[in-house]
Design a protein around this motif. Structure first.
Motif, PDB file in Angstrom:
ATOM      1  N   TYR A  16       1.064  -0.913   0.182  1.00 17.58           N
ATOM      2  CA  TYR A  16       0.067  -0.011  -0.127  1.00 17.58           C
ATOM      3  C   TYR A  16       0.649   0.941   0.339  1.00 17.58           C
ATOM      4  N   LEU A 223      -4.910   1.501  -8.020  1.00 16.20           N
ATOM      5  CA  LEU A 223      -5.862   2.365  -7.409  1.00 16.20           C
ATOM      6  C   LEU A 223      -6.699   1.185  -7.009  1.00 16.20           C
ATOM      7  N   ARG A 224      -7.290   0.447  -7.804  1.00 19.51           N
ATOM      8  CA  ARG A 224      -8.353  -1.166  -7.288  1.00 19.51           C
ATOM      9  C   ARG A 224      -7.579  -1.639  -5.918  1.00 19.51           C
ATOM     10  N   ALA A 227      -7.502  -0.076  -2.408  1.00 22.80           N
ATOM     11  CA  ALA A 227      -9.123  -0.023  -2.051  1.00 22.80           C
ATOM     12  C   ALA A 227      -9.632  -0.868  -1.397  1.00 22.80           C
ATOM     13  N   GLU A 228      -9.202  -2.103  -2.061  1.00 25.18           N
ATOM     14  CA  GLU A 228      -9.605  -3.301  -1.712  1.00 25.18           C
ATOM     15  C   GLU A 228      -8.229  -4.236  -0.796  1.00 25.18           C
ATOM     16  N   LEU A 230      -7.683  -1.831   1.292  1.00 23.13           N
ATOM     17  CA  LEU A 230      -8.200  -1.605   2.291  1.00 23.13           C
ATOM     18  C   LEU A 230      -9.455  -1.983   3.265  1.00 23.13           C
ATOM     19  N   ASN A 231     -10.244  -2.583   2.533  1.00 22.35           N
ATOM     20  CA  ASN A 231     -11.003  -3.355   3.025  1.00 22.35           C
ATOM     21  C   ASN A 231     -10.936  -4.396   3.895  1.00 22.35           C
ATOM     22  N   GLN A 234      -9.296  -3.703   6.914  1.00 23.86           N
ATOM     23  CA  GLN A 234      -9.582  -2.970   7.830  1.00 23.86           C
ATOM     24  C   GLN A 234     -10.064  -2.671   9.245  1.00 23.86           C
ATOM     25  N   ASN A 235      -9.478  -3.930   9.663  1.00 28.67           N
ATOM     26  CA  ASN A 235      -9.432  -4.503  11.295  1.00 28.67           C
ATOM     27  C   ASN A 235      -8.245  -4.125  11.796  1.00 28.67           C
ATOM     28  N   VAL A 239      -4.892   0.411   9.017  1.00 30.15           N
ATOM     29  CA  VAL A 239      -6.085   0.427   8.184  1.00 30.15           C
ATOM     30  C   VAL A 239      -6.668   1.700   8.908  1.00 30.15           C
ATOM     31  N   ARG A 240      -6.698   1.554  10.034  1.00 37.60           N
ATOM     32  CA  ARG A 240      -7.495   2.290  11.187  1.00 37.60           C
ATOM     33  C   ARG A 240      -7.253   4.159  11.469  1.00 37.60           C
ATOM     34  N   LEU A 242      -4.859   4.869   9.765  1.00 39.96           N
ATOM     35  CA  LEU A 242      -4.699   5.544   8.475  1.00 39.96           C
ATOM     36  C   LEU A 242      -5.976   6.748   7.886  1.00 39.96           C
ATOM     37  N   LEU A 243      -6.885   5.639   8.146  1.00 38.91           N
ATOM     38  CA  LEU A 243      -8.864   5.872   8.046  1.00 38.91           C
ATOM     39  C   LEU A 243      -9.158   6.593   9.188  1.00 38.91           C
ATOM     40  N   GLY A 244      -8.827   6.734  10.083  1.00 37.68           N
ATOM     41  CA  GLY A 244      -9.363   7.027  11.455  1.00 37.68           C
ATOM     42  C   GLY A 244      -9.060   8.373  11.712  1.00 37.68           C
TER      43      GLY A 244
END
Lengths: 247, 63
Positions: A16, A223-224, A227-228, A230-231, A234-235, A239-240, A242-244
């Protein structure tokens, strides 16, 4: 030999971060090549002496068809690697490559039909090249549908990998269909070894367009898969984190 | 440019409809390939954000 690089590469987080640094460069290069290649082919090349202007579809049709084949080979090899070594990232790549390949395969078939009408006088014939590419299209659809059919991600990954490897048989059939059978579709114009049967003023924009579409595919693949990643991750803490940060 | 004016560029000697339809579809495929992953990413981010907010709320309620 030191194998740590291999394991690091297969780590979703490493991939990533790495792909994030690559992304803007690949995107800009892809956009540049596609715009130059297509504009050149569309506006600045002379018409074909037999086909007139309809041949300009080649600058779209050939990259799309070439990618439909290349993406499938890449997908099958990645599926085999993932199947043997049970690498999560490999299965993510397979799931991301299938819809991209399907879209280019469809584009190759449709632009081919549009080109066929003024050139051959028909949208479609059941000749070996067209039929084998249609089978490739169904293989792509099959891979997408098969993944949806399983609740367990591991089972889906294994089933898709097996289908992908079996479907590999179709690639040499597509490639050599124009030589093995008497097809309406012409033989290869660009040859890696030997002389291409195309004028330079058409060949150079075509090669530019092909390079652009390959780079574009790398761009949308990254790109795909990002996203995958992160999907599926996600736990995880990273990732938390990064997105949090956005919430 | 090869074409003399805008009109010949559009009609392309009778092949305009074929060529421009093909290029339009090409553009559509490219845009689709960019939009799908961006939408997926936004959806995942929204899911993670929602879950983290909910967990924080539960934590605060427990304190």
């Amino acid at each position: 030999m030191n194998w740590t690089f291999f394991h690091r590469m297969a780590s979703p987080k490493w991939f990533y971060d790495f792909s994030g640094r690559l992304l803007p460069w690949v995107g800009m290069l892809a956009l540049g090549c596609v715009v130059i290649g297509l504009t050149w082919g569309l506006l600045f090349t002379p018409p074909d002496y037999l086909q007139g202007n309809s041949y300009r579809i080649i600058f779209l049709h050939v990259p799309a068809a070439s990618l439909a084949l290349t993406i499938y080979s890449g997908l099958a090899v990645t599926a085999a690697i993932g199947f043997i070594w049970k690498i999560k990232l490999a299965d993510m790549a397979v799931s991301c490559l299938a819809p991209i390949g399907a879209s280019f395969c469809a584009l190759a078939l449709i632009t081919g039909a549009i080109w066929g009408k003024p050139t051959w006088g028909t949208w479609w014939v059941w000749d070996a090249r067209l039929t084998s590419v249609l089978i490739l299209q169904f293989l792509y659809f099959g891979l997408i549908a098969l993944r949806e059919a399983f609740d367990s991600r591991e089972t889906a990954a294994r089933a898709c990998a097996i289908l992908a490897m079996v479907g590999l048989v179709n690639l040499p059939i597509i490639k050599f269909s124009v030589e093995w059978w008497n097809t309406l579709h012409q033989g290869a114009t660009i040859r890696v070894a030997g002389e291409s049967s195309m004028a330079m003023e058409m060949l150079i924009p075509l090669l530019t367009s092909i390079a652009g579409f390959y780079l574009f595919t790398l761009f949308v693949f990254l790109l795909r898969i990002r996203a995958e990643i992160l999907n599926r991750e996600q736990n995880t803490a990273w990732v938390r984190g990064l997105l949090g940060a956005n919430f | 440019m090869y074409f003399e004016d805008l009109n010949t560029l559009i009609t392309m000697g009778g092949h305009g409809l074929y060529v421009w339809t093909a290029y339009g579809l090409g553009l559509l495929v490219m845009v689709w390939n960019v939009l799908v992953p961006l939408r997926h990413r936004r959806r995942v981010a929204a899911d993670v954000g929602r879950r983290m907010r909910r967990e924080r709320a539960q934590q605060e309620a427990a304190e």
